[in-house]
Design an enzyme around this catalytic site. Structure first.
Site, PDB file in Angstrom:
ATOM      1  N   SER A  78      63.303 128.051 -23.507  1.00  0.00           N
ATOM      2  CA  SER A  78      62.605 126.781 -23.307  1.00  0.00           C
ATOM      3  C   SER A  78      63.475 125.672 -23.893  1.00  0.00           C
ATOM      4  O   SER A  78      64.122 125.860 -24.932  1.00  0.00           O
ATOM      5  CB  SER A  78      61.257 126.790 -24.027  1.00  0.00           C
ATOM      6  N   VAL A  79      63.434 124.512 -23.267  1.00  0.00           N
ATOM      7  CA  VAL A  79      64.201 123.379 -23.810  1.00  0.00           C
ATOM      8  C   VAL A  79      63.731 122.989 -25.211  1.00  0.00           C
ATOM      9  O   VAL A  79      64.467 122.327 -25.949  1.00  0.00           O
ATOM     10  CB  VAL A  79      64.141 122.145 -22.875  1.00  0.00           C
ATOM     11  N   ASN A 102      66.356 117.698 -17.645  1.00  0.00           N
ATOM     12  CA  ASN A 102      65.612 117.599 -16.386  1.00  0.00           C
ATOM     13  C   ASN A 102      64.337 118.441 -16.381  1.00  0.00           C
ATOM     14  O   ASN A 102      63.417 118.151 -15.617  1.00  0.00           O
ATOM     15  CB  ASN A 102      66.569 118.034 -15.257  1.00  0.00           C
ATOM     16  N   SER A 154      60.415 108.567 -15.074  1.00  0.00           N
ATOM     17  CA  SER A 154      59.595 108.614 -13.858  1.00  0.00           C
ATOM     18  C   SER A 154      58.923 107.265 -13.629  1.00  0.00           C
ATOM     19  O   SER A 154      58.551 106.582 -14.599  1.00  0.00           O
ATOM     20  CB  SER A 154      58.524 109.690 -14.024  1.00  0.00           C
ATOM     21  N   TYR A 167      52.013 112.829 -19.427  1.00  0.00           N
ATOM     22  CA  TYR A 167      53.295 112.760 -18.712  1.00  0.00           C
ATOM     23  C   TYR A 167      53.886 111.349 -18.776  1.00  0.00           C
ATOM     24  O   TYR A 167      55.082 111.171 -19.029  1.00  0.00           O
ATOM     25  CB  TYR A 167      53.052 113.189 -17.262  1.00  0.00           C
ATOM     26  N   ALA A 169      53.347 108.977 -20.935  1.00  0.00           N
ATOM     27  CA  ALA A 169      53.785 108.639 -22.298  1.00  0.00           C
ATOM     28  C   ALA A 169      55.134 109.297 -22.588  1.00  0.00           C
ATOM     29  O   ALA A 169      56.053 108.672 -23.128  1.00  0.00           O
ATOM     30  CB  ALA A 169      52.742 109.095 -23.313  1.00  0.00           C
ATOM     31  N   LYS A 171      57.395 110.228 -20.421  1.00  0.00           N
ATOM     32  CA  LYS A 171      58.458 109.682 -19.574  1.00  0.00           C
ATOM     33  C   LYS A 171      58.934 108.317 -20.056  1.00  0.00           C
ATOM     34  O   LYS A 171      60.100 107.975 -19.905  1.00  0.00           O
ATOM     35  CB  LYS A 171      57.996 109.622 -18.113  1.00  0.00           C
ATOM     36  N   ALA A 199      61.239 112.774  -5.604  1.00  0.00           N
ATOM     37  CA  ALA A 199      61.737 113.828  -4.722  1.00  0.00           C
ATOM     38  C   ALA A 199      60.651 114.842  -4.398  1.00  0.00           C
ATOM     39  O   ALA A 199      59.728 115.050  -5.180  1.00  0.00           O
ATOM     40  CB  ALA A 199      62.905 114.542  -5.400  1.00  0.00           C
ATOM     41  N   ALA A 200      60.818 115.452  -3.258  1.00  0.00           N
ATOM     42  CA  ALA A 200      59.914 116.537  -2.867  1.00  0.00           C
ATOM     43  C   ALA A 200      60.239 117.767  -3.702  1.00  0.00           C
ATOM     44  O   ALA A 200      61.378 118.232  -3.721  1.00  0.00           O
ATOM     45  CB  ALA A 200      60.122 116.842  -1.388  1.00  0.00           C
ATOM     46  N   SER A 201      59.255 118.247  -4.432  1.00  0.00           N
ATOM     47  CA  SER A 201      59.429 119.478  -5.215  1.00  0.00           C
ATOM     48  C   SER A 201      58.033 120.024  -5.461  1.00  0.00           C
ATOM     49  O   SER A 201      57.041 119.410  -5.061  1.00  0.00           O
ATOM     50  CB  SER A 201      60.105 119.166  -6.554  1.00  0.00           C
TER      51      SER A 201
HETATM   52  P1  NAD Z   1      60.315 121.299 -10.538  1.00  0.00           P
HETATM   53  O1  NAD Z   1      59.000 121.790 -11.024  1.00  0.00           O
HETATM   54  O2  NAD Z   1      60.754 121.669  -9.175  1.00  0.00           O
HETATM   55  O3  NAD Z   1      61.469 121.715 -11.556  1.00  0.00           O
HETATM   56  C1  NAD Z   1      61.305 121.689 -12.937  1.00  0.00           C
HETATM   57  C2  NAD Z   1      61.934 122.932 -13.514  1.00  0.00           C
HETATM   58  O4  NAD Z   1      61.833 122.875 -14.949  1.00  0.00           O
HETATM   59  C3  NAD Z   1      61.224 124.223 -13.076  1.00  0.00           C
HETATM   60  O5  NAD Z   1      62.149 125.113 -12.479  1.00  0.00           O
HETATM   61  C4  NAD Z   1      60.653 124.781 -14.362  1.00  0.00           C
HETATM   62  O6  NAD Z   1      60.632 126.196 -14.418  1.00  0.00           O
HETATM   63  C5  NAD Z   1      61.578 124.189 -15.413  1.00  0.00           C
HETATM   64  N1  NAD Z   1      60.964 124.136 -16.737  1.00  0.00           N
HETATM   65  C6  NAD Z   1      59.692 123.777 -17.033  1.00  0.00           C
HETATM   66  N2  NAD Z   1      59.480 123.866 -18.352  1.00  0.00           N
HETATM   67  C7  NAD Z   1      60.646 124.273 -18.908  1.00  0.00           C
HETATM   68  C8  NAD Z   1      61.052 124.520 -20.242  1.00  0.00           C
HETATM   69  N3  NAD Z   1      60.204 124.395 -21.279  1.00  0.00           N
HETATM   70  N4  NAD Z   1      62.334 124.904 -20.460  1.00  0.00           N
HETATM   71  C9  NAD Z   1      63.185 125.067 -19.420  1.00  0.00           C
HETATM   72  N5  NAD Z   1      62.841 124.865 -18.144  1.00  0.00           N
HETATM   73  C10 NAD Z   1      61.586 124.463 -17.880  1.00  0.00           C
HETATM   74  O7  NAD Z   1      60.255 119.698 -10.703  1.00  0.00           O
HETATM   75  P2  NAD Z   1      61.233 118.526 -10.196  1.00  0.00           P
HETATM   76  O8  NAD Z   1      60.437 117.666  -9.306  1.00  0.00           O
HETATM   77  O9  NAD Z   1      62.542 119.044  -9.754  1.00  0.00           O
HETATM   78  O10 NAD Z   1      61.372 117.713 -11.563  1.00  0.00           O
HETATM   79  C11 NAD Z   1      62.546 117.665 -12.321  1.00  0.00           C
HETATM   80  C12 NAD Z   1      62.429 116.514 -13.319  1.00  0.00           C
HETATM   81  O11 NAD Z   1      62.313 115.271 -12.619  1.00  0.00           O
HETATM   82  C13 NAD Z   1      61.199 116.600 -14.218  1.00  0.00           C
HETATM   83  O12 NAD Z   1      61.529 116.146 -15.505  1.00  0.00           O
HETATM   84  C14 NAD Z   1      60.228 115.633 -13.575  1.00  0.00           C
HETATM   85  O13 NAD Z   1      59.279 115.127 -14.474  1.00  0.00           O
HETATM   86  C15 NAD Z   1      61.186 114.566 -13.098  1.00  0.00           C
HETATM   87  N6  NAD Z   1      60.642 113.737 -12.020  1.00  0.00           N
HETATM   88  C16 NAD Z   1      60.446 114.255 -10.788  1.00  0.00           C
HETATM   89  C17 NAD Z   1      59.940 113.429  -9.792  1.00  0.00           C
HETATM   90  C18 NAD Z   1      59.762 113.924  -8.414  1.00  0.00           C
HETATM   91  O14 NAD Z   1      59.384 113.103  -7.553  1.00  0.00           O
HETATM   92  N7  NAD Z   1      59.997 115.191  -8.125  1.00  0.00           N
HETATM   93  C19 NAD Z   1      59.617 112.098 -10.084  1.00  0.00           C
HETATM   94  C20 NAD Z   1      59.835 111.606 -11.355  1.00  0.00           C
HETATM   95  C21 NAD Z   1      60.367 112.432 -12.318  1.00  0.00           C
END
Ligand code: NAD
Length: 310
Positions: A78-79, A102, A154, A167, A169, A171, A199-201
């Site tokens: 974990s991070v 990330n 974000s 979330y 807070a 970010k 992004a789409a995720s």
């Molecule tokens: P995602 O869920 O596809 O990927 C996040 C990854 O982080 C996952 O693979 C997960 O297993 C991993 N993870 C979670 N907790 C962890 C931990 N404690 N230690 C290590 N790994 C861990 O999400 P995403 O959309 O790719 O998001 C990536 C980042 O971008 C995040 O910080 C998210 O908040 C930020 N973000 C995304 C969007 C968006 O539109 N997708 C918008 C704003 C911010």
């Protein structure tokens, strides 16, 4: 570094990407590896709300990189255990040059329904996790006079979003963290910037409208993050929003403001505040300030004006 065909390269660099088993992180890891970096693919592999753990997510991305001829190792910590994440880079590759913070989870609830556990876990993963990984990587980067660090914020944090108190807070906290890391690293060419992606995720599935979801490919953001982490990019303390093949810099601005009393000898009264409120909140002459010293500097100007008024 760039190759003879003008492509920006990362040969000799070691990049740690947290949460690289899926979504945006996966794209960052693939791109760094394709351009010659050795990559630590960190991922805890839990659910999107932070339950459980699995090595699968990181392993799949490492396999993908290796099959394409790149170099990568998996890290399943974990991070929150940032020192262990960075230790994986040092053990495998002997250095760390790039850190993309990330990893992330969501536990969306309205303010009143957010439990302490929901608050703590989301803040721990995003904010504390980024702090811990950065703190562990920073001494290596300072010593080698080279480092590129990304924090992930974000629009939810910047503008607020219903049901995301924890979330949002975290970010915004990451922006504060980046501001200071950028200042503390500057002298040693350790630069820190913020990406504000959309992004789409799995994180945005069911949240973004379908028409946006299908077009907002994480792959479109990876080159922006990769550029911010290249040795030729000298930005420090920038917030860059990116989505759909578009990017822009964001700024905080401060209005011109208004003095709240006629002279230095006068008190500030509620009535005076009310009278000048439209000037206090007037943003037509808003300016970006580059540093805390500028903010304090204008306070000295205010005092001078008040002295003149008295
Ligand atoms: P995602 O869920 O596809 O990927 C996040 C990854 O982080 C996952 O693979 C997960 O297993 C991993 N993870 C979670 N907790 C962890 C931990 N404690 N230690 C290590 N790994 C861990 O999400 P995403 O959309 O790719 O998001 C990536 C980042 O971008 C995040 O910080 C998210 O908040 C930020 N973000 C995304 C969007 C968006 O539109 N997708 C918008 C704003 C911010």
């Amino acid at each position: 570094m760039s190759s003879s065909d003008g492509k920006l390269r990362y040969d000799g660099r070691v990049a740690v990407v947290t949460g690289a088993g899926a979504g945006l992180g996966r794209e960052y890891a693939l791109l760094f590896a394709e351009r010659g970096a050795k990559v630590v693919v960190n991922d805890l592999g839990g659910t999107h709300s932070g339950d459980g753990a699995s090595q699968r997510a990181a392993d799949i991305v490492v396999d993908e990189i290796r099959k394409a001829g790149g170099e990568a190792v998996a890290d399943y910590n974990s991070v929150i255990d940032g020192a262990k994440v960075i230790e994986t880079a040092i053990k495998a590759f002997g250095r760390v040059d790039i850190l993309v913070n990330n990893a992330g989870i969501l536990r969306d609830r309205s303010l009143v329904k957010t439990s302490e556990q929901d608050w703590n876990l989301v803040n721990d993963v995003h904010l504390k996790g980024s702090f811990k990984c950065t703190q562990a990587a920073f001494p290596y980067m300072k010593k080698q006079n080279y480092g590129r660090i990304i924090m992930t914020s974000s629009n939810s944090g910047i503008y607020g979003n219903f049901g995301q108190v924890n979330y949002t807070a975290a970010k915004m906290g990451l922006i504060g963290l980046a501001n200071t890391v950028a200042i503390e690293g500057a002298r040693n060419n350790v630069l820190c910037n913020v990406i504000v992606p959309t992004a789409a995720s799995r994180m945005t599935e069911g949240i973004l409208p379908d028409i946006l979801f299908n077009e907002l490919k994480p792959k479109l953001i990876a080159p922006v993050v990769a550029y911010l982490c290249h040795e030729s990019c000298e930005d420090n303390g920038s917030y860059i929003e990116s989505a759909a093949g578009w990017a822009t810099k964001l700024h905080m601005v401060r209005g011109k403001g208004a003095v709240l009393r006629p002279s230095l000898d006068d008190p500030v009264t509620i009535e005076y505040v009310k009278d000048v409120w439209s000037n206090v909140t007037d943003m037509s002459k808003a300016k970006h300030l580059g540093a805390i010293a500028e903010a304090s500097g204008t306070l000295l100007e205010v005092l001078e004006k008040l002295k003149e008024g008295g």
